[in-house]
Enzyme design. Structure first.
Site, PDB file in Angstrom:
ATOM      1  N   GLN A 137      -2.746  83.080  36.927  1.00 17.14           N
ATOM      2  CA  GLN A 137      -3.977  83.323  36.458  1.00 17.14           C
ATOM      3  C   GLN A 137      -4.827  81.976  36.290  1.00 17.14           C
ATOM      4  OE1 GLN A 137      -3.299  86.643  34.168  1.00 17.14           O
ATOM      5  NE2 GLN A 137      -5.244  87.397  34.486  1.00 17.14           N
ATOM      6  N   VAL A 161      -5.905  78.212  35.552  1.00 18.38           N
ATOM      7  CA  VAL A 161      -5.921  77.302  36.882  1.00 18.38           C
ATOM      8  C   VAL A 161      -5.529  75.523  36.396  1.00 18.38           C
ATOM      9  CG1 VAL A 161      -8.129  78.091  37.177  1.00 18.38           C
ATOM     10  CG2 VAL A 161      -8.139  76.341  35.343  1.00 18.38           C
ATOM     11  N   ASP A 162      -4.765  75.217  35.846  1.00 20.15           N
ATOM     12  CA  ASP A 162      -3.983  73.857  35.083  1.00 20.15           C
ATOM     13  C   ASP A 162      -2.819  73.871  35.925  1.00 20.15           C
ATOM     14  OD1 ASP A 162      -1.325  75.244  34.914  1.00 20.15           O
ATOM     15  OD2 ASP A 162      -2.033  76.112  32.747  1.00 20.15           O
ATOM     16  N   HIS A 181      -7.472  82.714  40.336  1.00 24.37           N
ATOM     17  CA  HIS A 181      -8.549  82.371  40.071  1.00 24.37           C
ATOM     18  C   HIS A 181      -8.729  80.436  40.067  1.00 24.37           C
ATOM     19  CE1 HIS A 181      -7.960  84.969  36.424  1.00 24.37           C
ATOM     20  NE2 HIS A 181      -8.536  85.897  37.489  1.00 24.37           N
ATOM     21  N   CYS A 184     -23.211  66.325  51.674  1.00 24.72           N
ATOM     22  CA  CYS A 184     -24.531  66.675  51.698  1.00 24.72           C
ATOM     23  C   CYS A 184     -25.796  67.166  50.750  1.00 24.72           C
ATOM     24  CB  CYS A 184     -24.902  68.067  51.524  1.00 24.72           C
ATOM     25  SG  CYS A 184     -24.012  69.416  51.278  1.00 24.72           S
ATOM     26  N   GLY A 188       2.877  86.420  29.520  1.00 22.62           N
ATOM     27  CA  GLY A 188       1.095  85.527  28.582  1.00 22.62           C
ATOM     28  C   GLY A 188      -0.321  85.545  29.210  1.00 22.62           C
ATOM     29  N   SER A 189      -0.262  87.044  29.441  1.00 24.34           N
ATOM     30  CA  SER A 189      -1.747  87.526  30.000  1.00 24.34           C
ATOM     31  C   SER A 189      -1.662  88.680  28.798  1.00 24.34           C
ATOM     32  CB  SER A 189      -1.339  87.662  30.940  1.00 24.34           C
ATOM     33  OG  SER A 189      -2.657  88.321  31.679  1.00 24.34           O
ATOM     34  N   SER A 190      -2.546  88.430  28.595  1.00 25.62           N
ATOM     35  CA  SER A 190      -3.406  89.772  27.957  1.00 25.62           C
ATOM     36  C   SER A 190      -3.828  91.024  28.785  1.00 25.62           C
ATOM     37  CB  SER A 190      -4.636  89.776  26.505  1.00 25.62           C
ATOM     38  OG  SER A 190      -6.051  89.300  27.839  1.00 25.62           O
TER      39      SER A 190
END
Length: 303
Positions: free
Chosen positions: A117, A119-120, A135, A197, A234-236
């Protein structure tokens, strides 16, 4: 969709207590086919705070939502000023013992995959291969108009040139790479458009309020179906983007194991929750399995 962030998650039911016994983790890994699902907690030992743990960033910081970013030029100015400053620190973060242990498990054929999860990019920096970035990643930028991708390092260089002397002191850094700055510190920071663009640039990450691409979700579901067990690190599990895979594994009768110091929303689905720091817990597990990690090699050299 990543839910709009809340300041905390409080258990509303009796949950199994945490333990310090890592044997179930070692046993699951020894049989192989383990799918890792990691969250912000695995990167705290690299100096990147998590969202909801002790001192977590949500106690002082509300992450940018997709709706705010796309609707307001001022919100984009605020985001890019904070993110540009945060990137300087975030980009210097290095893998810790937890990341290195996961990479070692992968090298020894014990993992069926890694979903993060975060993004590092620290799992990949540690040597893990085939990591699914649920993510997205801060390393890449996307244009919301033409869809072109470009390296974050290129945008960082352009922003440095467009904002000479931008050197505010941040109150903190957050898991999404966003630094804590006041509106006064943001000032008239210059935001740059797409070089192709002229469209709006956004980091290639899933903001709160934005949906995870369905193809990516289906790929993760397939990884859960193929796995023998699911190991959450390491995720809640507060938001559904990760919790759904825990529920899927549990409904399929696959063991779910969690390493997280605080209670999680997935505890009732888990065989065990190990309430220890991730680096030391995973290094201990690697030692039980006689799998060398860089940390163990360094310790042996010093002894």
């Amino acid at each position: 969709m990543r839910m709009r962030p809340t300041l905390s998650w409080t258990p509303t039911e009796d949950l199994p207590p945490g333990t310090t016994n890592v044997e179930p983790i070692a046993e699951a890994l020894s049989t192989g086919g383990v799918l890792v699902l990691s969250g912000a907690g695995i990167s705290t030992e690299s100096g990147i705070p998590d969202y909801r743990g002790k001192g977590g960033s949500l106690s002082r910081h509300t992450p940018m939502t997709y709706q705010d970013f796309t609707a307001s030029a001022q919100a984009r100015r605020r985001y890019w000023a904070r993110s540009h400053l945060g990137w300087r620190t975030f980009g210097r973060a290095r893998p810790n013992a937890g990341h290195r242990a996961v990479a070692a498990f992968g090298r020894h054929g014990l993992l069926s995959g890694v979903i993060t999860q975060n993004v590092d990019g620290l799992h990949q920096a540690a040597g893990s291969e085939g990591v699914v970035e649920l993510h997205g990643t801060l390393d890449r930028v996307v244009c919301l108009s033409c869809g072109a991708f470009s390296p974050r390092s290129e945008l960082a260089r352009r922003l440095e040139e467009a904002n000479p002397g931008f050197e505010p002191v941040a109150a903190g850094i957050n898991p999404d790479g966003d630094a804590d700055l006041t509106d006064e510190q943001v000032g008239d920071f210059r935001v740059l458009p797409c070089t192709i663009c002229g469209g709006v640039l956004k980091p290639d990450v899933v903001f709160f309020g934005e949906g995870v691409p369905q193809q990516r979700v289906e790929h993760c579901r397939e990884l859960v179906r193929e796995a023998a067990s699911l190991l959450v690190l390491g995720s809640s599990l507060t938001v559904m983007s990760g919790l759904r895979f825990v529920r899927q594994a549990a409904q399929a009768g696959k063991p779910v194991l969690i390493v997280n110091r605080d209670p999680t929303r997935g505890d009732r689905h888990a065989l065990t929750r190990v309430a220890l720091p991730l680096g030391s817990a995973l290094t201990t597990v690697a030692g039980r399995l006689r799998i060398p990690t860089e940390d163990q090699a360094a310790a042996s050299a010093e002894s």
